[in-house]
Design a protein around this motif. Structure first.
Motif, PDB file in Angstrom:
ATOM      1  N   GLY A  23      19.586   7.811  -8.969  1.00 32.79           N
ATOM      2  CA  GLY A  23      19.898   6.477  -9.488  1.00 32.79           C
ATOM      3  C   GLY A  23      21.369   6.202  -9.565  1.00 32.79           C
ATOM      4  N   ALA A  24      21.976   6.356 -10.764  1.00 31.22           N
ATOM      5  CA  ALA A  24      23.320   5.871 -10.997  1.00 31.22           C
ATOM      6  C   ALA A  24      24.343   6.568 -10.116  1.00 31.22           C
ATOM      7  N   ALA A  25      24.121   7.863  -9.840  1.00 29.68           N
ATOM      8  CA  ALA A  25      25.109   8.610  -9.067  1.00 29.68           C
ATOM      9  C   ALA A  25      25.013   8.342  -7.575  1.00 29.68           C
ATOM     10  N   ALA A  26      23.954   7.680  -7.151  1.00 28.11           N
ATOM     11  CA  ALA A  26      23.747   7.477  -5.711  1.00 28.11           C
ATOM     12  C   ALA A  26      24.728   6.462  -5.157  1.00 28.11           C
ATOM     13  N   THR A  27      25.313   6.796  -4.026  1.00 30.50           N
ATOM     14  CA  THR A  27      26.136   5.812  -3.337  1.00 30.50           C
ATOM     15  C   THR A  27      25.239   4.906  -2.526  1.00 30.50           C
ATOM     16  N   GLN A  28      25.742   3.754  -2.158  1.00 24.72           N
ATOM     17  CA  GLN A  28      24.929   2.786  -1.432  1.00 24.72           C
ATOM     18  C   GLN A  28      24.894   3.132   0.046  1.00 24.72           C
ATOM     19  N   ALA A  29      23.724   2.958   0.611  1.00 26.47           N
ATOM     20  CA  ALA A  29      23.551   3.247   2.031  1.00 26.47           C
ATOM     21  C   ALA A  29      23.906   2.037   2.867  1.00 26.47           C
ATOM     22  N   PRO A  30      24.230   2.255   4.125  1.00 23.54           N
ATOM     23  CA  PRO A  30      24.387   1.106   5.017  1.00 23.54           C
ATOM     24  C   PRO A  30      23.099   0.299   5.062  1.00 23.54           C
ATOM     25  N   ALA A  31      23.240  -0.982   5.304  1.00 19.04           N
ATOM     26  CA  ALA A  31      22.072  -1.857   5.305  1.00 19.04           C
ATOM     27  C   ALA A  31      21.055  -1.452   6.357  1.00 19.04           C
ATOM     28  N   SER A  32      21.519  -0.705   7.371  1.00 16.11           N
ATOM     29  CA  SER A  32      20.615  -0.376   8.468  1.00 16.11           C
ATOM     30  C   SER A  32      19.784   0.875   8.205  1.00 16.11           C
ATOM     31  N   GLU A  33      20.017   1.571   7.094  1.00 15.56           N
ATOM     32  CA  GLU A  33      19.278   2.822   6.873  1.00 15.56           C
ATOM     33  C   GLU A  33      17.800   2.523   6.667  1.00 15.56           C
ATOM     34  N   PRO A  34      16.917   3.195   7.397  1.00 11.93           N
ATOM     35  CA  PRO A  34      15.489   2.873   7.317  1.00 11.93           C
ATOM     36  C   PRO A  34      14.841   3.413   6.045  1.00 11.93           C
ATOM     37  N   LEU A  35      13.756   2.784   5.666  1.00 10.14           N
ATOM     38  CA  LEU A  35      12.967   3.180   4.503  1.00 10.14           C
ATOM     39  C   LEU A  35      11.856   4.127   4.953  1.00 10.14           C
ATOM     40  N   LEU A  36      11.802   5.315   4.360  1.00 12.48           N
ATOM     41  CA  LEU A  36      10.728   6.260   4.580  1.00 12.48           C
ATOM     42  C   LEU A  36       9.630   6.008   3.557  1.00 12.48           C
ATOM     43  N   VAL A  37       8.393   5.922   4.008  1.00 12.63           N
ATOM     44  CA  VAL A  37       7.256   5.757   3.105  1.00 12.63           C
ATOM     45  C   VAL A  37       6.257   6.868   3.399  1.00 12.63           C
ATOM     46  N   LEU A  38       5.854   7.587   2.357  1.00  7.63           N
ATOM     47  CA  LEU A  38       4.884   8.672   2.480  1.00  7.63           C
ATOM     48  C   LEU A  38       3.556   8.225   1.894  1.00  7.63           C
ATOM     49  N   SER A  39       2.486   8.513   2.600  1.00  5.45           N
ATOM     50  CA  SER A  39       1.144   8.102   2.192  1.00  5.45           C
ATOM     51  C   SER A  39       0.314   9.323   1.805  1.00  5.45           C
ATOM     52  N   TYR A  40      -0.083   9.374   0.518  1.00  3.95           N
ATOM     53  CA  TYR A  40      -0.965  10.425   0.016  1.00  3.95           C
ATOM     54  C   TYR A  40      -2.302   9.823  -0.392  1.00  3.95           C
ATOM     55  N   HIS A  41      -3.292  10.701  -0.551  1.00  3.44           N
ATOM     56  CA  HIS A  41      -4.607  10.286  -1.035  1.00  3.44           C
ATOM     57  C   HIS A  41      -4.979  11.109  -2.268  1.00  3.44           C
ATOM     58  N   ASP A  42      -5.716  12.180  -2.082  1.00  5.08           N
ATOM     59  CA  ASP A  42      -6.167  12.993  -3.209  1.00  5.08           C
ATOM     60  C   ASP A  42      -5.217  14.169  -3.426  1.00  5.08           C
TER      61      ASP A  42
END
Length: 627
Positions: A23-42
Motif C-alpha cells: 500500500g503506502a510504500a508502493a511506488t506508482q507503476a507506469p500506466a501501461s503495466e498490465p493487471l494480473l488476475v488469478l482465478s481460484y475455486h475451492d
C-alpha cells in the motif's frame, strides 16, 4: 472444529508476521503495466498433490504459499475499486498489480481463504451463483467430483461479514447460467450464457428470446445480491468464461461494468473493463507451477495444427456420422495437437468454394447442423483450440443468377469461384455468414481460406492498381469479418492462408494481393502453404529449406509464421509417407520453425498413421501412450 479454528488462527498469525507491507510504500507503476488476475475455486486442506478428483481445487497450503510468494516477488494486491478508479483516470495501480478472484461461491472462500487474505491484507473478488447460495435443503448441484449441497456454498451471512471487512467484493456469477443447455439437434450441451437453446419441437431459440433470458438471469442475480448485501454487484464473472459483447452490454446496463474471462493472464487497463484476462489456477498448482505460469513466454509456445475436413465427418446416415465423429475425436485426443483448423463449409465437389455450410445461417443451404457438435466435442473431449475455417470470397449462392451477378469477372476457368467483395451486398452477406458461425458454435478463432486472393487482371477499376493497396483491401475485409464474429465470440485468434509463391517471389504480391509481412501485422498467425509437391518441386526438402530462408526475411524469429505441410500428393492422389513427414517436421524445427501443421489429416483412413502423427504433431513433451 475448535482444533481447526485454532490451526487457522495460528497459521494466520504466522503469515501476518511473515507478510511484507503493502500500500503506502508502493511506488506508482507506469500506466501501461498490465493487471494480473488469478482465478481460484475451492480451497481445501485435503487436496491430493496431483490427480485430485476436483481439478479446480487448490490446497490450503499451496494457496498460502502463493500469497507469500506473490508478496515476496513484489506483486501488489489491488481491489475492484482501485481497478475501476484507475480505468477512469484516477490513481494509477501500483507496480505488478494483482487481483485474486474466487468463482462459484464455495464455502471454503470463507473458512480457508478469507483468514489468509486478512493475514496478508489481500483484497479479493468472490463471484457467487445466487441460486446456489439460496440452494434449498435436500437439493444438490452436480459439481464434478460429487454433488454439492447447501453446506458446500457460502451463506449470505458469511458474505456480509466478508464484505464488511473491506477486503471482499462480491460479484455476480449469474443466477442460473452455470450449466449447459442443449445446443444442437444431436443433444450436445454448451454453456448457457452463449447458447441459443435447441428445442426439438420448436428449433433454435430466437435472438430476442435468448437476450431476454440472459437479461432476466442477470437482473435476478443483481437484485438478489443487492437485497442481501445492500450493494449491487459492479462485476460479472461469466460461468465457464463464456460471454459475448452482446451479453456484456446487458451486464453494463445493469451496472456490472467489469467482466472477466480466462483468455490470457493479464490485461492492460483501458476505460473498457470488460473481458479482463485471468489465469486459472488448477491441478493444485504448487509454488513452482504458479511461478512458471507467470514467467514463461507464451509467445514461444509452438502451434501444432491439424486441418480437418468436416466433409469427411458428414454422412447422410446419422449413425455413421456419429461413428466418424468418434473416430475423429479419439484420433485428435491421442495425437495431442494444440489446434484443429475445422472446416465450417461444405465443398463436396472439391472446387475450393462453399456450396453449403455446416451451421444454421441466413444465406446458404445448411448441409448438416454439424460444426457446433464437432467443435464442442473437440474442445471438451480432446482439449484442443478449435479454429473455424471459412472462405473469404468463395461462397456459391444457390440462385444461379445471383451467383453470376455477384461473381468476380474476368477470371480464368481454373480459378476458385469468388464473389466480388467490393460490392456492398457481398460484404453484407459474408459478414452475416461469419456472424452466424459465431452465434451457432463455440470456437477459439478463425482461419481465412486460401480463396482470399485477387489477380492483377481482376476487379480493375474497383480496386487500386497498386499491389500493396489491393493486399490492404483484402486484409481490411477479413478484419471486418473478424469484428462481425467477435460480437458473439470475443478475442478470436486469426490465421490466414498464404500461397508459398508470394514468400519465395515477393513480386508475386501483384498476382495474388498477398504478402507475408502484411499478413503477420494483421493476424495472429499466417499459415504458409508449405506444400512442395503442389508447387511441382522435384526436391521437396530443399524447397522447404528455401521457404524457411525466404520467410525469415519478413519474420526473422518465425514467431507468427506457421508452415503447413501437405500429406497427399494431389497430382498422383498418393499419400506422403508418414516417415517422410516426420523428417520434414524435424527438419523445419531444426531450422528454428516454431509452428507447424498439415493438411489434410485423414482420420478415417488413419493417414498419416497415428504413430507418425504423434511424433510430428503432438504438443506433449512425451506424446506416446503406455502400452
Amino acid at each position: 472444529m475448535n482444533r481447526m479454528r485454532s490451526m487457522i488462527s495460528a497459521l494466520s498469525a504466522l503469515l501476518l508476521v511473515l507478510a511484507l507491507p503493502f500500500g503506502a510504500a508502493a511506488t506508482q507503476a507506469p500506466a501501461s503495466e498490465p493487471l494480473l488476475v488469478l482465478s481460484y475455486h475451492d480451497i481445501r486442506d485435503d487436496v491430493a498433490r496431483k490427480g485430485d478428483a476436483d481439478a479446480f481445487a487448490v490446497s490450503t497450503q499451496n494457496f498460502a504459499a502463493h500469497l507469500d510468494w506473490l508478496s515476496g516477488e513484489g506483486y501488489h494486491p489491488v481491489s475492484l475499486s482501485q481497478i475501476v478508479e484507475a480505468s477512469k483516470g484516477g490513481a494509477p495501480l501500483p507496480p505488478k498489480p494483482v487481483l485474486i478472484t474466487f468463482d462459484d461461491g464455495l464455502r471454503s472462500v470463507y473458512t480457508k481463504a478469507f483468514p489468509l487474505l486478512r493475514a496478508y491484507g489481500y483484497p479479493a473478488l468472490a463471484a457467487v451463483v445466487t441460486d446456489w447460495v439460496d440452494l434449498p435443503a435436500g437439493r444438490s448441484v452436480d459439481y464434478g467430483p460429487r454433488p454439492f449441497t447447501t453446506d458446500d456454498f457460502l451463506t449470505w451471512e458469511q458474505l456480509r461479514e466478508m464484505q464488511a471487512s473491506g477486503l471482499i467484493d462480491v460479484a455476480s456469477h449469474s443466477a442460473d447460467l452455470h450449466r449447459g443447455v442443449i445446443s444442437n439437434p444431436q443433444g450436445n450441451s454448451t454453456p448457457a450464457a452463449i447458447t441459443r437453446i435447441y428445442d426439438p419441437a420448436h428449433g433454435y431459440e430466437t435472438e430476442q428470446a435468448y437476450l431476454a433470458r440472459i437479461r432476466n438471469d442477470l437482473t435476478r442475480s443483481s437484485s438478489t445480491i443487492k437485497r442481501e448485501l445492500g450493494r449491487a454487484p459492479r462485476a460479472i464473472v461469466w460461468p465457464y468464461a463464456a460471454y459475448s459483447d452482446v451479453t456484456n452490454e446487458i451486464a453494463d446496463s445493469l451496472g456490472m461494468t467489469v467482466s472477466f474471462d480466462l483468455k490470457g493472464r493479464s490485461t492492460k487497463l483501458t476505460s473498457n473493463l470488460h473481458g479482463l484476462s485471468r489465469l486459472l489456477v488448477m491441478d493444485n498448482a504448487s509454488l513452482g507451477d504458479l511461478a512458471y505460469q507467470l514467467r514463461h513466454d507464451k509467445a514461444r509456445v509452438g502451434v501444432r495444427a491439424l486441418q480437418i475436413d468436416l466433409d469427411a465427418v458428414y454422412d447422410a446416415d446419422p449413425a455413421q456420422m456419429g461413428r466418424n465423429l468418434d473416430v475423429l475425436v479419439e484420433r485428435v485426443k491421442r495425437i495431442g495437437p494444440t489446434h484443429v483448423f475445422l472446416q465450417a463449409f461444405a465443398d463436396p465437389d472439391g472446387n475450393g468454394s462453399a456450396d453449403a455450410l455446416y451451421f444454421p445461417n441466413r444465406f446458404l443451404p445448411m448441409r448438416a447442423d454439424l460444426f457446433n457438435r464437432v467443435s464442442w466435442q473437440l474442445k471438451s473431449r480432446a482439449g484442443v483450440e478449435v479454429i473455424g475455417w471459412l472462405p473469404v470470397l468463395g461462397f456459391e449462392p444457390a440462385d444461379a443468377r445471383v451467383r453470376h451477378d455477384l461473381a468476380i469477372r474476368n477470371t480464368a476457368p481454373d480459378e476458385i469461384f469468388r464473389l466480388d467483395f467490393t460490392r456492398p451486398e457481398v460484404r453484407s452477406m459474408v459478414r452475416g455468414i461469419y456472424e452466424d458461425l459465431a452465434v451457432a458454435a463455440y470456437l477459439d478463432g478463425l482461419l481465412f481460406h486460401d480463396d482470399a486472393y485477387v489477380r492483377d487482371t481482376e476487379l480493375l477499376g474497383t480496386l487500386p492498381s497498386d499491389p500493396a493497396l489491393r493486399t490492404r483491401a483484402l486484409i481490411d475485409f477479413t478484419l471486418e469479418l473478424e469484428r462481425a464474429a467477435e460480437r458473439w465470440r470475443p478475442k478470436l485468434k486469426t490465421v490466414r492462408n498464404l500461397y508459398a509463391r508470394t514468400v519465395l517471389q515477393p513480386e508475386s504480391e501483384a498476382w495474388f494481393a498477398q504478402r507475408l509481412d502484411r499478413f503477420n501485422a494483421a493476424y495472429d498467425y499466417t499459415a504458409v502453404m508449405a506444400m512442395p509437391w503442389m508447387e511441382g518441386s522435384r526436391t521437396p526438402e530443399r524447397w522447404l529449406d528455401g521457404l524457411v530462408t525466404a520467410a525469415r526475411r519478413y519474420d526473422p524469429d518465425l514467431t507468427q509464421t506457421l508452415f503447413e505441410l501437405q500429406t497427399i500428393d494431389w497430382r498422383t492422389s498418393r499419400p506422403i509417407p508418414g516417415e517422410r513427414l516426420v523428417r520434414q517436421v524435424r527438419r523445419l524445427l531444426a531450422q528454428g520453425v516454431r509452428h507447424v501443421g498439415w493438411y489434410p489429416d485423414d482420420f478415417i483412413g488413419n493417414r498419416p498413421k497415428l504413430e507418425h502423427a504423434q511424433e510430428a504433431m503432438s504438443a506433449r513433451s512425451f506424446p506416446y501412450e503406455e502400452r
